[in-house]
Design an enzyme around this catalytic site. Structure first.
Site, PDB file in Angstrom:
ATOM      1  N   ASP A  94      45.649   4.548  -8.278  1.00  0.00           N
ATOM      2  CA  ASP A  94      45.948   5.615  -7.329  1.00  0.00           C
ATOM      3  C   ASP A  94      45.033   6.795  -7.641  1.00  0.00           C
ATOM      4  OD1 ASP A  94      48.010   4.066  -6.326  1.00  0.00           O
ATOM      5  OD2 ASP A  94      49.492   4.919  -7.697  1.00  0.00           O
TER       6      ASP A  94
ATOM      7  N   ASP B 160      57.202  12.451 -13.384  1.00  0.00           N
ATOM      8  CA  ASP B 160      58.403  12.260 -14.199  1.00  0.00           C
ATOM      9  C   ASP B 160      58.147  12.361 -15.713  1.00  0.00           C
ATOM     10  OD1 ASP B 160      57.041   9.847 -13.942  1.00  0.00           O
ATOM     11  OD2 ASP B 160      58.744   8.723 -13.156  1.00  0.00           O
TER      12      ASP B 160
ATOM     13  N   ASP C 183      47.322  -1.408  -9.986  1.00  0.00           N
ATOM     14  CA  ASP C 183      46.531  -0.803  -8.923  1.00  0.00           C
ATOM     15  C   ASP C 183      46.072   0.584  -9.382  1.00  0.00           C
ATOM     16  OD1 ASP C 183      48.943   0.622  -8.831  1.00  0.00           O
ATOM     17  OD2 ASP C 183      49.698  -0.600  -7.172  1.00  0.00           O
TER      18      ASP C 183
HETATM   19  P1  ATP Z   1      53.976   1.034 -12.145  1.00  0.00           P
HETATM   20  O1  ATP Z   1      53.152   0.506 -13.249  1.00  0.00           O
HETATM   21  O2  ATP Z   1      55.256   0.344 -11.998  1.00  0.00           O
HETATM   22  O3  ATP Z   1      53.237   1.188 -10.830  1.00  0.00           O
HETATM   23  P2  ATP Z   1      53.921   3.875 -12.042  1.00  0.00           P
HETATM   24  O4  ATP Z   1      54.260   4.916 -13.052  1.00  0.00           O
HETATM   25  O5  ATP Z   1      52.501   3.834 -11.566  1.00  0.00           O
HETATM   26  O6  ATP Z   1      54.375   2.496 -12.627  1.00  0.00           O
HETATM   27  P3  ATP Z   1      54.578   4.352  -9.309  1.00  0.00           P
HETATM   28  O7  ATP Z   1      55.869   4.155  -8.616  1.00  0.00           O
HETATM   29  O8  ATP Z   1      53.379   3.604  -8.871  1.00  0.00           O
HETATM   30  O9  ATP Z   1      54.887   4.050 -10.831  1.00  0.00           O
HETATM   31  O10 ATP Z   1      54.297   5.902  -9.285  1.00  0.00           O
HETATM   32  C1  ATP Z   1      53.011   6.483  -9.497  1.00  0.00           C
HETATM   33  C2  ATP Z   1      53.157   7.823 -10.185  1.00  0.00           C
HETATM   34  O11 ATP Z   1      53.923   8.717  -9.386  1.00  0.00           O
HETATM   35  C3  ATP Z   1      53.895   7.780 -11.524  1.00  0.00           C
HETATM   36  O12 ATP Z   1      53.028   7.474 -12.582  1.00  0.00           O
HETATM   37  C4  ATP Z   1      54.453   9.181 -11.636  1.00  0.00           C
HETATM   38  O13 ATP Z   1      53.451  10.070 -12.059  1.00  0.00           O
HETATM   39  C5  ATP Z   1      54.782   9.516 -10.195  1.00  0.00           C
HETATM   40  N1  ATP Z   1      56.175   9.187  -9.858  1.00  0.00           N
HETATM   41  C6  ATP Z   1      56.642   8.037  -9.341  1.00  0.00           C
HETATM   42  N2  ATP Z   1      57.969   8.086  -9.142  1.00  0.00           N
HETATM   43  C7  ATP Z   1      58.345   9.308  -9.514  1.00  0.00           C
HETATM   44  C8  ATP Z   1      59.596  10.007  -9.538  1.00  0.00           C
HETATM   45  N3  ATP Z   1      60.714   9.409  -9.140  1.00  0.00           N
HETATM   46  N4  ATP Z   1      59.608  11.281  -9.994  1.00  0.00           N
HETATM   47  C9  ATP Z   1      58.478  11.878 -10.389  1.00  0.00           C
HETATM   48  N5  ATP Z   1      57.289  11.289 -10.397  1.00  0.00           N
HETATM   49  C10 ATP Z   1      57.196  10.030  -9.978  1.00  0.00           C
HETATM   50 MG    MG Z   2      51.743   2.534  -9.903  1.00  0.00          MG
END
Ligand code: ATP
Ligand code: MG
Length: 446
Positions: free
Chosen positions: A73, A147, A71
């Site tokens: 964001d 993160d 997706d």
């Molecule tokens: P995925 O492909 O699983 O969606 P993702 O990195 O996009 O991986 P999300 O949970 O969608 O994971 O989170 C979106 C963004 O928000 C991450 O890329 C990161 O920048 C930030 N983020 C998410 N969780 C955390 C956390 N626990 N601490 C700091 N930043 C976070």
């Molecule tokens: Mg994501």
């Protein structure tokens, strides 16, 4: 208004902090057509109204790796109210973190306002865990609160620029997962980041940078302070990542599995249950690759099955009848799991159904097989039974019989049924099948 003014000032003077590296069109592989139309329209509209707007986080990271993002964001300096005012089909969601969902056709774009201000404003518990992080911030602060460096990348679809605040592009090239800031402090702020390190490294084939991985083993017990619902969501993400086997291996390597799946380690030490669990994980990963539907229920049922099976055998050996023995065993396994991480009701009902259907695959006479075939959970329970057979826990011949039985037309099914006394296919039924009138009767009974 003030935010807009501040951001205009900020935009000209963000070099006050450490400026981002802006990688132009020639320096990366993302083209604006890789971004979904909804995300492009969202960022374009925000920018037309004078706001900063970027595709952010996992999507940018995945595109740089040549992986199709799940997706898109968007992050912006507009407040949720300002975003909401610009899009007719949008709504503000969340109480603690207010976000805006912008809808275009079937797609929903999550738009978040830059957040920051950890150091000065955030409250923490006695372990350093952040309890509040809903303070708006600049883009620079928003990058810093993320993160990993590879997750702090911003893509401007209109200019086709990647804004990299922490060296994430270089880290991605080196296939390195590196925490922004001091890893120990960042894990204390949010222990779930340890699980994210395991999941993202496994899913994307990145190596966890040494200083990022080193503190994990010692800090793993901090997971106990995280609300169970959040841990469980993270566990499901791991299992549904399409790389579940790799993710569990990474969890185990980092010593993180004990607090999520306390009995997994013991299960993986026994060859039959190890084969069974690995086959279940591989099967789910394969289905995800093929875009087939998968449910966490099936995998959770598989991960706990070795305990159920062991307790079931023990109860039967102690003289219990099979079904009560199984019921008791299910409770033993679920109670053992609940001591660390209880499985929410919405999943454990389905798991119990899959488990409870297992003994019924051994009953191949009379109307029982037909009734099992009609059970809404038949398909999942059968796949489960087959994995057990592949692992050597039950007879492959029986699994093959069920394959034939479900694929046979209703008439042939009868000839496959096993007679109670001999355990072989029924000659009476076979004879009956030949008569055209009785065929109809057979179907009616089915
Ligand atoms: P995925 O492909 O699983 O969606 P993702 O990195 O996009 O991986 P999300 O949970 O969608 O994971 O989170 C979106 C963004 O928000 C991450 O890329 C990161 O920048 C930030 N983020 C998410 N969780 C955390 C956390 N626990 N601490 C700091 N930043 C976070
Ligand atoms: Mg994501």
């Amino acid at each position: 208004m003030i935010t807009r003014l501040l951001n205009k000032v900020f935009r000209r003077s963000h070099s006050a902090g450490r400026p981002p590296t802006v990688v132009g069109k020639g320096g990366h592989n993302i083209r604006h057509e890789h971004i979904s139309q909804a995300a492009r329209r969202t960022t374009a509209t925000l920018q037309e109204h004078g706001y900063l707007a970027f595709v952010v986080g996992g999507a940018v990271r995945d595109l740089l790796l040549g992986v199709q993002p799940k997706d898109f964001d968007v992050a912006t300096n507009a407040t949720p109210e300002q975003v909401h005012a610009l899009f007719r089909r949008s709504r503000i969601i969340g109480r603690r973190f207010r976000l805006v969902h912008v809808m275009f056709g079937g797609e929903t774009i999550e738009v978040s306002t830059f957040r920051g201000g950890h150091d000065e404003h955030a409250g923490t518990d006695e372990h350093g865990r952040i309890l509040r992080d809903n303070v708006w911030g600049t883009q620079e602060e928003d990058a810093r609160r993320r993160d990993f460096t590879v997750n702090a990348l911003f893509f401007d679809p209109q200019r086709e620029e990647v804004w990299d605040w922490h060296g994430g592009v270089t880290d991605l090239k080196a296939r390195r997962l590196r925490m922004i800031g001091d890893p120990i402090k960042r894990y204390r702020e949010d222990p779930v980041r340890m699980l994210r390190a395991a999941r993202l490294s496994a899913k994307l084939g990145l190596n966890i940078d040494r200083p990022t991985s080193a503190p994990i083993r010692e800090l793993a017990p901090l997971l106990r302070n995280v609300p169970e619902a959040r841990l469980f969501d993270e566990l499901v993400k791991l299992l549904m990542s399409g790389q579940a086997a790799q993710c569990l291996r990474a969890l185990h390597a980092e010593g993180l599995d004990r607090d999520l799946l306390p009995q997994l380690d013991a299960a993986l030490r026994e060859p039959v249950s190890e084969r069974f669990i690995l086959a279940a994980l591989a099967n789910t990963d394969q289905r995800i690759t093929e875009d087939k539907p998968v449910s966490p229920t099936f995998l959770l049922a598989a991960l706990l099955w070795p305990q159920v099976f062991k307790a079931w055998q023990a109860a039967e050996a102690a003289g219990e009848r099979p079904v009560p023995a199984l019921l008791e065993a299910m409770n033993v396994a679920l109670d053992g799991q609940a001591k660390k991480l209880p499985i929410p009701r919405r999943f454990d009902a389905g798991m119990k159904e899959i488990w409870l259907l297992q003994p019924r695959f051994l009953q191949r006479n009379g109307q029982r097989p037909m009734r099992l075939l009609e059970n809404p959970r038949f398909r999942a329970a059968y796949d489960f039974f087959r994995l057990r057979a592949e692992a050597g826990e039950t007879e492959m011949e029986v699994a093959d019989w069920w394959e034939d039985f479900q694929n046979a037309n209703p008439v042939d099914r009868e000839s496959l049924l096993v007679t109670e006394s001999t355990g072989s296919a029924s000659p009476r039924r076979r004879r009956r099948r030949r008569g055209p009138r009785r065929d109809g009767a057979g179907e009616g009974a089915a």
